[in-house]
Scaffold this active site. Structure first.
Site, PDB file in Angstrom:
ATOM      1  CD  GLU A 145      -2.755  -1.122   2.525  1.00  0.00           C
ATOM      2  OE1 GLU A 145      -2.564  -0.224   3.380  1.00  0.00           O
ATOM      3  OE2 GLU A 145      -3.587  -2.021   2.672  1.00  0.00           O
ATOM      4  CB  CYS A 150      -0.593   0.440   7.972  1.00  0.00           C
ATOM      5  SG  CYS A 150       0.652  -0.486   7.098  1.00  0.00           S
ATOM      6  CB  CYS A 163       5.075  -6.202   9.214  1.00  0.00           C
ATOM      7  SG  CYS A 163       6.163  -5.504  10.488  1.00  0.00           S
ATOM      8  CB  CYS A 185       2.505  -4.462  16.384  1.00  0.00           C
ATOM      9  SG  CYS A 185       4.243  -3.960  16.324  1.00  0.00           S
ATOM     10  CB  CYS A 205      -0.008  -3.405  13.318  1.00  0.00           C
ATOM     11  SG  CYS A 205       0.487  -3.022  11.628  1.00  0.00           S
ATOM     12  CB  CYS A 252       2.203   7.208   3.901  1.00  0.00           C
ATOM     13  SG  CYS A 252       2.423   6.009   5.244  1.00  0.00           S
TER      14      CYS A 252
END
Length: 554
Positions: A110, A360, A131, A135, A138, A124
Site C-alpha cells: 500500500e 496500514c 511485517c 504488533c 496492526c 506514505c
C-alpha cells in the site's frame, strides 16, 4: 449483468509473467546510457528520457517530442514507465489517495498520498510485503512477513506519486516510511531508495521520515549515516511488560532500556530531534499519572527535553467499546503535565491518510479477503459443474492505469460506498479523513486537532494499542483473522522460521559464491555450458531471496 458483480479477471490465479521490460521509472541514468549505446542510440538521450519522466511527469513515450520515432518505437517494445500494478485506489474528498499495488509475485503493498492546504504533498510508503514484528494492534503485523521490498519497489512508489504530481504542475515535498512493514528491518534497501529520492527526485533528506518500532541495531546504523533523515519511534508504553505485550519486538531488541539509551545516543550523535508516538484512551493511559510515568521515563534516560517531541493520538471511539473518548480536559492535563512538570513538548494528533480502511494493511486485507471469497465461490461452482462466469482482462492504458469494469470492486468498500452505481479505477470513494500527525514541518506542531471521531475500526486498532498488560490481550478469533499474504509468512518470534532461515542462508551464500566464480571464468574467456549460464542468470533471484531470509536473523 445483475447487481452481483464479478472481478475483471480471475482472482488468486498466478498470472503469466509478461515479457521482461526495462523499468524507466527506476533505472539509473548511467544504466540507461549503457542500454541506449547497445541500441546504437546516443547516450545523451538518457537524460532527455529521464527528464520527461521525472521532471515533466510524462507517462507515454509518444509524448517525448524531442526523441526520434525510431527510439520511441524501441522504447515502446523494450521499456515501460513503472512496473507496480495498481490493484485499487481509494480517494477522499480532500484529495488523499490510498493505493494497493500488486507486485510481480502476487504480493500486495500500500501507498498513500496526502495533500495539505499549504501546498505540501506527503507520500506514505511501504518497505516490506507484510511485517514480522507481530504488533497486536496492526493489521499488517497480523499478516506476517512475506518478503523484503527491493530498493526499486520502494523507490517506484515514491517516483509514481512524484511523476503524477509533476504532470499537474505540483511536486512531492515529503515522504514518511510509515506504510506496510518495518523500514529498519529492510535497512539496506530502504536507505538505497531514500538516497535515490534525495538525489533523483530532489526530496530533501530532512523531508523524509523513517518510522520504527525500535529496531535498535539499525537505529545505531542510521545515526552514522551521512544523510539527515528524521526518525520517529512508536513508543506507546512506559514499561517493558506493557510494551512487550503490544510490540513483541520490544523484548527481542533489548527492551526499553536499550531503546531509550539508543534514542539518547542518536540525539547526541546527530543533533536531530526524535518524534515519539503515544496513543491515548480516556482513564486508561491519558491520566496525569501516566503522563508522569512517560516524563519520568525520558528523564531517567537523560534524554534532552528540547530534542524529543511526543506525538499524542487521542481516541474518540464510537459504539461497541467500554473505553470512552479522551476528552479535551484529560488531553490538556496530559499535555500540561509533560510540558509544565517535565518541559517536554507534546501535541495531540489524529492520524491522516494511513487511517483509510482502518489503518496500514487494511486495504490489502480487503483485497485479499475478496480474492479468497471469489476463489471459494468458483471452486464451489466447479464442484457442482456450474458454468463459471467469463472474465475480461484488465484494460491497461498507455499510462499504466486500468479500468475496473462494472462494479467489480464495490464490495471492497461496502462500509464506505453507499450511493455509487459503478466503481472504476480513480473513482472518488467517500470516507472521512482526519487531521494528521504531520512530521514534515516544524510549524505543524502548533495546531491542535483532537476533537474528531475516528471510524470504529480505527478505534479498535488504537484501543488495542494502549491496553494495559493486565487486560490480557486476546488473539484474534478465526473470524477476525486477516487473510494471509501470498506465499509463506513468518513473524519475528517464529523460532522454526529462524532455524530454516539459517539453513537457507547458508545454501544461498554457497550458490552466490559459485556464481561469482562462474562469472570470473566467463570474464577470463572460459566457455560455459547451458547449466552454468542458467545458474548465473539466477544471481539476482538469489540476492533478493537472501534479503528476505536475513530478515529473521537480525
Amino acid at each position: 449483468m445483475g447487481n452481483t458483480l464479478e472481478p475483471t479477471r480471475p482472482l488468486l490465479k498466478q498470472q503469466p509473467h509478461p515479457p521482461m521490460k526495462i523499468n524507466l521509472l527506476t533505472i539509473h541514468q548511467s544504466e540507461l546510457e549503457q542500454l541506449l549505446t547497445s541500441w546504437n542510440q546516443p547516450r545523451y538521450r538518457a537524460k532527455q528520457i529521464l527528464t520527461w519522466i521525472h521532471s515533466k511527469g510524462v507517462t507515454s513515450f509518444s509524448s517525448m517530442t524531442n526523441l526520434p520515432k525510431s527510439l520511441i518505437d524501441i522504447l515502446a517494445e523494450h521499456a515501460c514507465i513503472g512496473t507496480l500494478q495498481l490493484e485499487v485506489e481509494a480517494q477522499s474528498k480532500d484529495g488523499t489517495k490510498k493505493r494497493a499495488y500488486r507486485l510481480w509475485d502476487g504480493q500486495l503493498i500500500e501507498s498513500v498520498l496526502m495533500p495539505y492546504e499549504d501546498g505540501r504533498q506527503t507520500a506514505c510508503i511501504s518497505s516490506q510485503a507484510g511485517c514480522a514484528m507481530g504488533c497486536v494492534f496492526c493489521a499488517t503485523g497480523q499478516m506476517g512477513f512475506a518478503r523484503q521490498l527491493t530498493a526499486d519497489e520502494i523507490f517506484e512508489q515514491v517516483a509514481r506519486f512524484a511523476m503524477e504530481l509533476k504532470g499537474n504542475n505540483q511536486r512531492l515535498s515529503n515522504v514518511v516510511m510509515m506504510g506496510m512493514g518495518e523500514p529498519l528491518a529492510n535497512y539496506r534497501n530502504v536507505m538505497e531508495a531514500i538516497r535515490r529520492m534525495n538525489d533523483e527526485l530532489g526530496i530533501g533528506a530532512r523531508k523524509i521520515t523513517v518510522s520504527t518500532v525500535g529496531v535498535v541495531p539499525n537505529i545505531k546504523k542510521l545515526m552514522q549515516e551521512d544523510i539527515q533523515v528524521r526518525l520517529a519511534v512508536s513508543l506507546h508504553c512506559s514499561s517493558d511488560k506493557e510494551r512487550s505485550e503490544l510490540l513483541p519486538a520490544n523484548k527481542r531488541y533489548g527492551g526499553l532500556d536499550e531503546l531509550m539509551n539508543t534514542i539518547r545516543e542518536y540525539i547526541e550523535t546527530t543533533n536531530r530531534r526524535v518524534t515519539l508516538e503515544w496513543a491515548l484512551i480516556e482513564n486508561e493511559n491519558d491520566t496525569p499519572e501516566v503522563a508522569r510515568q512517560l516524563g519520568q521515563l525520558l528523564s531517567r534516560f537523560r534524554i534532552r527535553k528540547d530534542m524529543v517531541h511526543i506525538n499524542l493520538i487521542p481516541l474518540n471511539p464510537t459504539g461497541g467499546y467500554k473505553g470512552g473518548p479522551s476528552g479535551r480536559k484529560n488531553v490538556e492535563k496530559f499535555v500540561s503535565v509533560l510540558e509544565k512538570e517535565f518541559g517536554i513538548k507534546a501535541t495531540p494528533r489524529v492520524r491522516r491518510g494511513i487511517d483509510i480502511d482502518a489503518g496500514c494493511g487494511q486495504l490489502k486485507a480487503t483485497v485479499k479477503r475478496k480474492e479468497a471469497e471469489m476463489a471459494a465461490k468458483h471452486a464451489n461452482a466447479d464442484a457442482h459443474a456450474l458454468d463459471t462466469p467469463s472474465f475480461d482482462e484488465k484494460e491497461h492504458v498507455e499510462d499504466g492505469s486500468m479500468d475496473l469494469k462494472d462494479n467489480s470492486m464495490e464490495t471492497l468498500y461496502k462500509d464506505q460506498i453507499r450511493k455509487a452505481n459503478s466503481l472504476k479505477h480513480g473513482s472518488i470513494v467517500d470516507f472521512t479523513m482526519h487531521d494528521a500527525v504531520d512530521l514534515d514541518t516544524e510549524e505543524d506542531f502548533e495546531d491542535e486537532a483532537y476533537e474528531h471521531d475516528l471510524d470504529i475500526q480505527e478505534a479498535e486498532r488504537l484501543i488495542n494499542l494502549v491496553k494495559m498488560a493486565s487486560h490480557d490481550l486476546q488473539a484474534p478469533t478465526d473470524s477476525e483473522c486477516l487473510p494471509p499474504v501470498v506465499g509463506t509468512t513468518t513473524s519475528i518470534l517464529d523460532e522454526e522460521a529462524i532455524i530454516k532461515s539459517k539453513k537457507r542462508r547458508k545454501k544461498i551464500l554457497k550458490n552466490l559464491k559459485s556464481i561469482s566464480k562462474l562469472k570470473e571464468m566467463l570474464e577470463n574467456g572460459t566457455k560455459l555450458n547451458n547449466e552454468q549460464l542458467e545458474k548465473i542468470s539466477k544471481e539476482r533471484e538469489y540476492q533478493l531471496e537472501l534479503e528476505s531470509v536475513e530478515h529473521n536473523l537480525q
